[in-house]
Design an enzyme around this catalytic site. Structure first.
Site, PDB file in Angstrom:
ATOM      1  N   HIS A 121       0.777  -1.163  -0.481  1.00  0.00           N
ATOM      2  CA  HIS A 121      -0.124   0.023  -0.290  1.00  0.00           C
ATOM      3  C   HIS A 121       0.811   1.675  -0.050  1.00  0.00           C
ATOM      4  O   HIS A 121       1.814   0.971   0.831  1.00  0.00           O
ATOM      5  CB  HIS A 121      -0.838  -0.101   0.975  1.00  0.00           C
ATOM      6  CG  HIS A 121      -1.558   1.234   1.412  1.00  0.00           C
ATOM      7  ND1 HIS A 121      -1.294   2.219   1.796  1.00  0.00           N
ATOM      8  CD2 HIS A 121      -3.029   1.153   0.739  1.00  0.00           C
ATOM      9  CE1 HIS A 121      -2.580   2.930   1.202  1.00  0.00           C
ATOM     10  NE2 HIS A 121      -4.340   2.423   1.232  1.00  0.00           N
ATOM     11  N   ASP A 198       2.987  -3.891   8.344  1.00  0.00           N
ATOM     12  CA  ASP A 198       1.723  -3.726   8.295  1.00  0.00           C
ATOM     13  C   ASP A 198       0.301  -4.279   7.997  1.00  0.00           C
ATOM     14  O   ASP A 198       0.461  -5.454   6.950  1.00  0.00           O
ATOM     15  CB  ASP A 198       1.907  -2.924   5.600  1.00  0.00           C
ATOM     16  CG  ASP A 198       0.597  -2.109   6.122  1.00  0.00           C
ATOM     17  OD1 ASP A 198      -0.434  -1.840   6.617  1.00  0.00           O
ATOM     18  OD2 ASP A 198       0.002  -1.385   4.566  1.00  0.00           O
ATOM     19  N   GLN A 201      -4.813  -5.463   7.268  1.00  0.00           N
ATOM     20  CA  GLN A 201      -5.327  -6.568   6.311  1.00  0.00           C
ATOM     21  C   GLN A 201      -5.276  -7.344   6.742  1.00  0.00           C
ATOM     22  O   GLN A 201      -5.560  -8.700   5.670  1.00  0.00           O
ATOM     23  CB  GLN A 201      -5.033  -6.263   4.865  1.00  0.00           C
ATOM     24  CG  GLN A 201      -4.897  -4.911   4.217  1.00  0.00           C
ATOM     25  CD  GLN A 201      -7.107  -4.469   4.039  1.00  0.00           C
ATOM     26  OE1 GLN A 201      -8.227  -4.948   4.364  1.00  0.00           O
ATOM     27  NE2 GLN A 201      -7.190  -2.942   3.655  1.00  0.00           N
ATOM     28  N   LYS A 224     -11.132  -1.444   9.855  1.00  0.00           N
ATOM     29  CA  LYS A 224     -10.857  -2.116   9.350  1.00  0.00           C
ATOM     30  C   LYS A 224     -11.196  -3.872  10.129  1.00  0.00           C
ATOM     31  O   LYS A 224     -11.380  -4.849   9.368  1.00  0.00           O
ATOM     32  CB  LYS A 224      -9.379  -2.459   8.745  1.00  0.00           C
ATOM     33  CG  LYS A 224      -9.438  -1.547   7.754  1.00  0.00           C
ATOM     34  CD  LYS A 224      -7.558  -1.685   6.926  1.00  0.00           C
ATOM     35  CE  LYS A 224      -7.869  -0.815   6.167  1.00  0.00           C
ATOM     36  NZ  LYS A 224      -8.516   0.396   5.029  1.00  0.00           N
ATOM     37  N   CYS A 361      -4.979   2.203  -4.155  1.00  0.00           N
ATOM     38  CA  CYS A 361      -3.872   3.279  -3.030  1.00  0.00           C
ATOM     39  C   CYS A 361      -2.341   1.830  -3.967  1.00  0.00           C
ATOM     40  O   CYS A 361      -1.309   2.607  -2.626  1.00  0.00           O
ATOM     41  CB  CYS A 361      -3.427   3.477  -1.514  1.00  0.00           C
ATOM     42  SG  CYS A 361      -5.185   4.355  -1.426  1.00  0.00           S
TER      43      CYS A 361
END
Length: 406
Positions: A121, A198, A201, A224, A361
């Site tokens: 991302h 990261d 997700q 999220k 993104c």
């Protein structure tokens, strides 16, 4: 897992959009919120609204207890050693920027390497680009295999003795690729580098144990994972955070302020300048309670079953391209031949189906895929096979409509 009972806890799903029952397939952008989270935030504002760490009055004490109680829930949820390792932020982007601005700029020099992948991302690319420019370090990329995964052999070849930071997504927001974080951590540490993950997700969909993964930093967003927008977390190993300087300065992160110099509070508060996101943290705690009650393993199994079913059904459509590996997290990114993804998304929206369209993104990944944009259907614990059937019917309608146009 009783999906229907879960759906009933999400008030927003009980509505029509453009005359059709809503099918929400954009949870990778933001998840919907269960009633328990909405009620927790509302109760804070209705009964306990006050600033934290300041007043000694009853409301201030309640708010502080709830805020710090939320920190403990996050610590337990990801199995961090201490609440000192849990920093509340605005989200994944802010968390990654803290590491890039504080740790990276203080520890990198010309000739050092930062290693990332093309599937990242923008939030896990641009901070490292800027850190490299500021320090003279070199940015390197682990190559992608044809299916959008990476091999550990390529990781070993890319990470060298000059590498100081490896930054990688746990789960790709475009391809659904699930990266082997634990194995990458070992390769990284064998070269005396640190691993930044990261987790935006990842953590909504699977169990995350930061000690087992042995990552040095793990960043994620609340919105999220059924929590409110505007709240996120940076986990960092204590010994690293202790030696990092804050990137924001002001109230409540200080120890003593003199006319010409100041000192900082201990962890984690030295990284939380100003009034924190109190209601967001309380909502995040409620979201964690909700997810733990359902069970992260149950969520992952349900979503992977949905992703497999979605790919099977979507492949019955002529002229559809699906991107990413077979084994994936809960999303399918695709394009219909000769149809722009924004047009696809518009036709689906007219039938009450919400999907994402654009570059997500992830412009470097779009270039690697040789497309300008894609459509993406992403699933969560409240989605069903019926939702996917509606999606497929909508795609057939879009294909028929634009086939007539062209």
């Amino acid at each position: 897992m009783d999906v229907q009972a879960i759906r009933e806890q999400f008030p927003i799903l009980d509505q029509e959009v453009n005359g059709y029952p809503l099918v929400y397939l954009d949870s990778s952008a933001t998840s919907q919120k269960p009633a328990s989270v909405i009620e927790a935030v509302n109760k804070y504002y209705s009964e306990n609204n006050s600033n934290v760490h300041r007043g000694v009055h009853t409301l201030g004490t309640r708010a502080t207890d709830q805020y710090e109680g939320a920190r403990e829930k996050v610590r337990d949820f990801i199995n961090a050693k201490s609440t000192a390792e849990i920093i509340f932020t605005r989200g994944t982007t802010t968390s990654l920027n803290i590491v890039a601005s504080s740790y990276a700029r203080a520890n990198l020099k010309p000739g050092d390497e930062i290693v990332i992948t093309p599937m990242e991302h923008h939030s896990n690319i641009i901070p490292w680009q800027q850190a490299a420019k500021a320090t003279g370090a070199t940015l390197k990329y682990v190559p992608l295999l044809d299916d959008g995964t990476i091999s550990l052999e390529d990781v070993k070849e890319t990470v060298t003795s000059q590498t100081k930071i490896v930054a990688i997504t746990h789960v790709s927001n475009v391809l659904g690729t699930i990266n082997p974080i634990k194995e990458i951590a070992k390769i990284t540490h064998d070269q005396n580098a640190i691993l930044v993950v990261d987790g935006a997700q990842g953590i909504p969909h699977m169990e995350v144990d930061v000690q087992e993964l042995d990552c040095d930093f793990y960043a994620f967003s609340g919105h999220k994972m059924c929590a409110p927008t505007g709240i996120g977390v940076l986990y960092g190993k204590r010994e690293l955070l202790e030696n990092m300087e804050p990137v924001e300065f002001g109230g409540e992160m200080i120890d003593f302020v003199n006319l010409y110099d100041s000192t900082w509070k201990e962890l984690p508060w030295k990284f939380e300048a100003g009034t924190p996101i109190i209601a967001g943290a309380i909502g995040l705690a409620a979201a964690i309670d909700f997810l733990k009650e359902v069970g992260q393993d149950n969520i992952l199994k349900h979503e992977q079953k949905l992703a497999k079913y979605a790919m099977e059904q979507m492949r019955t459509i002529d002229g559809i391209s699906i991107y990413g590996p077979e084994d994936r997290a809960a999303l399918v990114t695709f394009n219909l031949d000769e149809v722009h993804p924004h047009d696809t998304a518009t036709v689906l929206d007219a039938a009450g189906i919400a999907v994402r369209a654009g570059h997500h993104c992830a412009q470097p990944l779009m270039k690697w895929l040789d497309v300008t944009a894609t459509a993406r259907a992403s699933f969560y614990l409240y989605n069903t096979e019926e939702d996917i059937d509606r999606l497929v019917a909508g795609l057939l309608k879009a294909k028929e409509y634009f086939g007539d146009v062209f």
